[in-house]
Write an enzyme that holds these catalytic residues in place. Structure first.
Site, PDB file in Angstrom:
ATOM      1  CG  ASN A 135     -11.982   9.345   7.418  1.00  0.00           C
ATOM      2  OD1 ASN A 135     -12.743   9.861   8.232  1.00  0.00           O
ATOM      3  ND2 ASN A 135     -11.282  10.051   6.555  1.00  0.00           N
ATOM      4  CB  CYS A 192       3.439  -0.381   3.155  1.00  0.00           C
ATOM      5  SG  CYS A 192       2.472  -1.178   4.456  1.00  0.00           S
ATOM      6  CB  CYS A 214      -0.966  -0.016   1.184  1.00  0.00           C
ATOM      7  SG  CYS A 214      -0.288   0.565   2.742  1.00  0.00           S
ATOM      8  CG  HIS A 269      -0.681  -3.017   5.939  1.00  0.00           C
ATOM      9  ND1 HIS A 269      -0.860  -1.934   5.104  1.00  0.00           N
ATOM     10  CD2 HIS A 269      -1.830  -3.734   5.860  1.00  0.00           C
ATOM     11  CE1 HIS A 269      -2.054  -2.004   4.540  1.00  0.00           C
ATOM     12  NE2 HIS A 269      -2.662  -3.101   4.984  1.00  0.00           N
ATOM     13  CG  HIS A 290      -4.735   7.231   7.503  1.00  0.00           C
ATOM     14  ND1 HIS A 290      -5.132   6.128   6.790  1.00  0.00           N
ATOM     15  CD2 HIS A 290      -5.542   8.250   7.104  1.00  0.00           C
ATOM     16  CE1 HIS A 290      -6.128   6.448   5.981  1.00  0.00           C
ATOM     17  NE2 HIS A 290      -6.413   7.735   6.163  1.00  0.00           N
ATOM     18  N   GLY A 319     -15.366   6.654   4.791  1.00  0.00           N
ATOM     19  CA  GLY A 319     -14.626   7.479   3.831  1.00  0.00           C
ATOM     20  C   GLY A 319     -13.143   7.189   3.793  1.00  0.00           C
ATOM     21  CG  HIS A 325      -7.059  12.432   8.568  1.00  0.00           C
ATOM     22  ND1 HIS A 325      -6.713  12.871   7.314  1.00  0.00           N
ATOM     23  CD2 HIS A 325      -7.633  11.215   8.392  1.00  0.00           C
ATOM     24  CE1 HIS A 325      -7.076  11.972   6.408  1.00  0.00           C
ATOM     25  NE2 HIS A 325      -7.639  10.966   7.028  1.00  0.00           N
ATOM     26  CG  ASP A 358      -3.373  14.588   3.923  1.00  0.00           C
ATOM     27  OD1 ASP A 358      -3.983  13.661   4.471  1.00  0.00           O
ATOM     28  OD2 ASP A 358      -3.572  14.924   2.729  1.00  0.00           O
ATOM     29  CG  HIS A 382      -1.049   1.687   6.388  1.00  0.00           C
ATOM     30  ND1 HIS A 382       0.078   0.986   6.002  1.00  0.00           N
ATOM     31  CD2 HIS A 382      -0.761   2.172   7.628  1.00  0.00           C
ATOM     32  CE1 HIS A 382       0.995   1.036   6.956  1.00  0.00           C
ATOM     33  NE2 HIS A 382       0.505   1.770   7.967  1.00  0.00           N
TER      34      HIS A 382
HETATM   35  P1  DGP Z   1      -8.514   8.773   4.114  1.00  0.00           P
HETATM   36  O1  DGP Z   1      -9.581   9.320   3.188  1.00  0.00           O
HETATM   37  O2  DGP Z   1      -8.915   8.893   5.558  1.00  0.00           O
HETATM   38  O3  DGP Z   1      -8.094   7.387   3.724  1.00  0.00           O
HETATM   39  O4  DGP Z   1      -7.284   9.746   3.954  1.00  0.00           O
HETATM   40  C1  DGP Z   1      -6.182   9.483   3.144  1.00  0.00           C
HETATM   41  C2  DGP Z   1      -5.311  10.704   3.168  1.00  0.00           C
HETATM   42  O5  DGP Z   1      -4.047  10.345   2.665  1.00  0.00           O
HETATM   43  C3  DGP Z   1      -5.814  11.868   2.314  1.00  0.00           C
HETATM   44  O6  DGP Z   1      -6.036  12.999   3.161  1.00  0.00           O
HETATM   45  C4  DGP Z   1      -4.695  12.145   1.331  1.00  0.00           C
HETATM   46  C5  DGP Z   1      -3.520  11.422   1.942  1.00  0.00           C
HETATM   47  N1  DGP Z   1      -2.612  10.843   0.983  1.00  0.00           N
HETATM   48  C6  DGP Z   1      -2.906   9.946  -0.006  1.00  0.00           C
HETATM   49  N2  DGP Z   1      -1.796   9.605  -0.679  1.00  0.00           N
HETATM   50  C7  DGP Z   1      -0.772  10.275  -0.103  1.00  0.00           C
HETATM   51  C8  DGP Z   1       0.628  10.323  -0.361  1.00  0.00           C
HETATM   52  O7  DGP Z   1       1.178   9.658  -1.241  1.00  0.00           O
HETATM   53  N3  DGP Z   1       1.365  11.139   0.444  1.00  0.00           N
HETATM   54  C9  DGP Z   1       0.801  11.876   1.445  1.00  0.00           C
HETATM   55  N4  DGP Z   1       1.616  12.648   2.168  1.00  0.00           N
HETATM   56  N5  DGP Z   1      -0.507  11.848   1.723  1.00  0.00           N
HETATM   57  C10 DGP Z   1      -1.287  11.059   0.947  1.00  0.00           C
END
Ligand code: DGP
Length: 118
Positions: free
Chosen positions: A82, A5, A2, A44, A95, A88, A97, A28, A93
């Site tokens: 989320n 990861c 992912c 993971h 996380h 959403g 926010h 982000d 993986h």
């Molecule tokens: P969620 O919708 O809760 O799964 O949030 C995923 C978040 O991950 C979204 O706010 C954008 C962020 N994101 C996705 N790809 C990347 C990436 O490659 N690098 C960074 N720094 N953030 C990412």
């Protein structure tokens, strides 16, 4: 493997805020607030629902230290995870926010809460 990861393994770049052996915090890519950092376990785990309590017990002080490092501890912040499709969650993986740096709004989650039986 992912996206997160790949970030953990250094195969994708990230703007790191803090890390230790178990957890990583990075900005982000699509910030929704002046400060928008993601905090992840290096292991993971797909989502919060699959997360062991023992991991959360270690992750909690890490998140608190990240909030302090970013200067969010005094004025406050929002911490969101989320979980799954209805929650959403786009990246599967775990996380959190961590959002702050301004007075955050608290908007409705659906167009018509009464129609959605919540
Ligand atoms: P969620 O919708 O809760 O799964 O949030 C995923 C978040 O991950 C979204 O706010 C954008 C962020 N994101 C996705 N790809 C990347 C990436 O490659 N690098 C960074 N720094 N953030 C990412």
């Amino acid at each position: 493997m992912c996206i997160f990861c790949k970030i953990v393994k250094g195969k994708l770049p990230s703007n790191k805020v803090a890390e230790n052996d178990s957890f990583l915090a990075f900005h982000d890519i699509n910030p929704q607030a002046p400060i928008h950092v993601l905090v992840i376990p290096k292991l993971h785990v797909e989502c919060f629902q699959d997360t062991a309590g023992e991991m959360m017990a270690e992750m909690t002080p890490f998140i608190q230290k990240v909030a302090t490092k970013l200067g969010l501890d005094s004025n406050g912040y929002r911490l969101i995870t989320n979980n799954g499709d209805d929650g959403g969650q786009e990246v599967k993986h775990l996380h959190f926010h961590l959002l702050g740096g301004t007075k955050l709004k608290w908007d409705r989650m659906v167009a018509d809460p009464k129609a959605e039986n919540i």
